[in-house]
Design a protein around this motif. Structure first.
Motif, PDB file in Angstrom:
ATOM      1  N   GLY A  11       0.810  -1.208   0.000  1.00 38.31           N
ATOM      2  CA  GLY A  11       0.000   0.000   0.000  1.00 38.31           C
ATOM      3  C   GLY A  11       0.847   1.264   0.000  1.00 38.31           C
ATOM      4  N   LEU A  12       2.150   1.129   0.064  1.00 39.06           N
ATOM      5  CA  LEU A  12       3.023   2.294  -0.038  1.00 39.06           C
ATOM      6  C   LEU A  12       3.001   2.797  -1.471  1.00 39.06           C
ATOM      7  CD1 LEU A  12       6.031   0.972   2.069  1.00 39.06           C
ATOM      8  CD2 LEU A  12       4.372   2.727   2.754  1.00 39.06           C
ATOM      9  N   GLY A  53      -2.261   3.323  -0.176  1.00 40.16           N
ATOM     10  CA  GLY A  53      -3.249   2.537  -0.911  1.00 40.16           C
ATOM     11  C   GLY A  53      -4.658   2.718  -0.379  1.00 40.16           C
ATOM     12  N   TYR A  54      -4.783   2.928   0.923  1.00 41.77           N
ATOM     13  CA  TYR A  54      -6.090   3.126   1.545  1.00 41.77           C
ATOM     14  C   TYR A  54      -6.716   4.454   1.103  1.00 41.77           C
ATOM     15  CZ  TYR A  54      -9.614   3.166   5.234  1.00 41.77           C
ATOM     16  OH  TYR A  54     -10.797   3.194   5.919  1.00 41.77           O
ATOM     17  N   LEU A  55      -5.883   5.412   0.742  1.00 38.55           N
ATOM     18  CA  LEU A  55      -6.352   6.736   0.324  1.00 38.55           C
ATOM     19  C   LEU A  55      -6.519   6.859  -1.185  1.00 38.55           C
ATOM     20  CD1 LEU A  55      -3.866   8.803   2.517  1.00 38.55           C
ATOM     21  CD2 LEU A  55      -6.238   8.184   3.072  1.00 38.55           C
ATOM     22  N   ALA A  56      -6.108   5.847  -1.931  1.00 41.04           N
ATOM     23  CA  ALA A  56      -5.982   5.957  -3.381  1.00 41.04           C
ATOM     24  C   ALA A  56      -7.239   5.575  -4.161  1.00 41.04           C
ATOM     25  CB  ALA A  56      -4.796   5.112  -3.850  1.00 41.04           C
ATOM     26  N   TYR A  57      -8.351   5.307  -3.488  1.00 41.29           N
ATOM     27  CA  TYR A  57      -9.564   4.916  -4.214  1.00 41.29           C
ATOM     28  C   TYR A  57     -10.800   5.214  -3.369  1.00 41.29           C
ATOM     29  CZ  TYR A  57      -9.973   0.936  -1.069  1.00 41.29           C
ATOM     30  OH  TYR A  57     -10.121   0.160   0.051  1.00 41.29           O
ATOM     31  N   PRO A 102      -9.625  -8.932  -3.201  1.00 41.19           N
ATOM     32  CA  PRO A 102      -9.050  -7.597  -2.994  1.00 41.19           C
ATOM     33  C   PRO A 102      -7.551  -7.708  -2.747  1.00 41.19           C
ATOM     34  CG  PRO A 102     -10.326  -8.266  -1.074  1.00 41.19           C
ATOM     35  CD  PRO A 102     -10.508  -9.330  -2.106  1.00 41.19           C
ATOM     36  N   LYS A 103      -6.820  -6.693  -3.149  1.00 43.55           N
ATOM     37  CA  LYS A 103      -5.377  -6.679  -2.949  1.00 43.55           C
ATOM     38  C   LYS A 103      -5.051  -6.055  -1.592  1.00 43.55           C
ATOM     39  CE  LYS A 103      -5.090  -8.251  -7.138  1.00 43.55           C
ATOM     40  NZ  LYS A 103      -6.346  -8.914  -7.333  1.00 43.55           N
ATOM     41  N   VAL A 104      -3.952  -6.468  -0.999  1.00 42.62           N
ATOM     42  CA  VAL A 104      -3.526  -5.986   0.317  1.00 42.62           C
ATOM     43  C   VAL A 104      -3.438  -4.463   0.334  1.00 42.62           C
ATOM     44  CG1 VAL A 104      -1.588  -5.988   1.941  1.00 42.62           C
ATOM     45  CG2 VAL A 104      -2.326  -8.126   0.881  1.00 42.62           C
ATOM     46  N   CYS A 105      -2.997  -3.869  -0.748  1.00 41.15           N
ATOM     47  CA  CYS A 105      -2.771  -2.422  -0.777  1.00 41.15           C
ATOM     48  C   CYS A 105      -4.029  -1.598  -0.543  1.00 41.15           C
ATOM     49  CB  CYS A 105      -2.117  -2.014  -2.090  1.00 41.15           C
ATOM     50  SG  CYS A 105      -3.122  -2.290  -3.558  1.00 41.15           S
ATOM     51  N   TYR A 106      -5.220  -2.175  -0.704  1.00 43.49           N
ATOM     52  CA  TYR A 106      -6.450  -1.404  -0.516  1.00 43.49           C
ATOM     53  C   TYR A 106      -6.648  -0.976   0.937  1.00 43.49           C
ATOM     54  CZ  TYR A 106      -7.785  -3.697  -4.941  1.00 43.49           C
ATOM     55  OH  TYR A 106      -7.833  -4.182  -6.225  1.00 43.49           O
TER      56      TYR A 106
END
Length: 186
Positions: free
Chosen positions: A98-99, A125-129, A116-120
Motif C-alpha cells: 500500500g506504499l 493505498g487506503y487513500l488511493a480509491y 481484494p489486494k492488500v494495498c487497498y
C-alpha cells in the motif's frame, strides 16, 4: 489494450494512450486486431479532460520502485481527473504494502480479479480509491496470503449482541483489546 478492444466492440468512443513505445506486445495487438496507426503515445502535448473517464492500467501489480520521468508526468496529469477506473491497483501504489512510489493515481473505482489486494487497506493505498469491485473471471480461488484475512461484517455479526438504538456506552458492556506487539502497540 483488452479493455480498449471491448469498449470499441460495444460502441464506446474510446482512445488508447500508450505510455511507452518500447512496451508494445505485438501478440496483443494481433490477437485483438487493433490497428497501431490509431494509437496515441503519451507526451506533454496530450491534454486530459478532467471530466472524461479514464482507465488506469499503467503498471501491473508488481510495481515496487519510485515513479519517475514520463510515468510521473502522466500520473500528475491524471491527478487532475476525477473519473478514473484503475485495474487491480491505482498506478503508483505497491500492491503488497500500500506504499506509493512517491506519487499515485486517485481512483474513483478499482476493478480487480478474484480477491481484494492488500494495498487497498494500508498506507497510501487506503487513500488511493473510493470503492473497489471484485470481478469473477473464473479463476480458481487460491489464498496465497495465509497470514492476512479480510474480516467482513458477515464474519462477525452473529458474535455481536443485538443493541437497541437508544443504548449508550454505559449499558453496552465492556471490550478488551489486546493488539500490537512489544514496542508497537496500537
Amino acid at each position: 489494450v483488452i479493455a480498449y478492444y471491448y469498449l470499441c466492440k460495444y460502441g464506446v468512443n474510446t482512445k488508447l494512450i500508450i505510455v511507452d513505445k518500447k512496451i508494445i506486445y505485438e501478440w496483443i495487438f494481433d490477437t485483438y486486431r487493433i490497428d497501431k496507426k490509431n494509437l496515441k503515445y503519451y507526451n506533454d502535448s496530450i491534454n486530459l479532460n478532467p471530466n472524461e473517464w479514464y482507465i488506469d492500467a499503467i503498471f501491473g501489480i508488481g510495481l515496487n520502485k519510485p515513479i519517475k520521468n514520463k510515468y510521473k508526468s502522466i500520473i500528475k496529469d491524471l491527478s487532475t481527473c476525477k473519473n478514473i477506473i484503475s485495474i487491480d491497483a491505482p498506478s503508483g501504489i505497491f500492491c503488497d504494502t500500500g506504499l506509493s512510489g512517491n506519487i499515485f493515481v486517485k481512483s474513483k473505482y478499482i476493478l480487480t480479479m478474484n480477491y481484494p489486494k492488500v494495498c487497498y487497506f494500508f498506507n497510501d493505498g487506503y487513500l488511493a480509491y473510493d470503492k473497489y469491485y471484485i470481478l469473477d473471471i473464473g479463476l480458481i480461488k487460491v489464498n496465497t496470503n495465509n497470514y492476512i484475512k479480510l474480516i467482513e461484517t458477515s464474519d462477525i455479526e452473529s458474535l455481536l449482541p443485538k443493541l437497541s438504538k437508544i443504548d449508550d456506552k454505559y449499558n453496552r458492556g465492556r471490550l478488551l483489546l489486546i493488539c500490537g506487539s512489544a514496542g508497537n502497540t496500537g
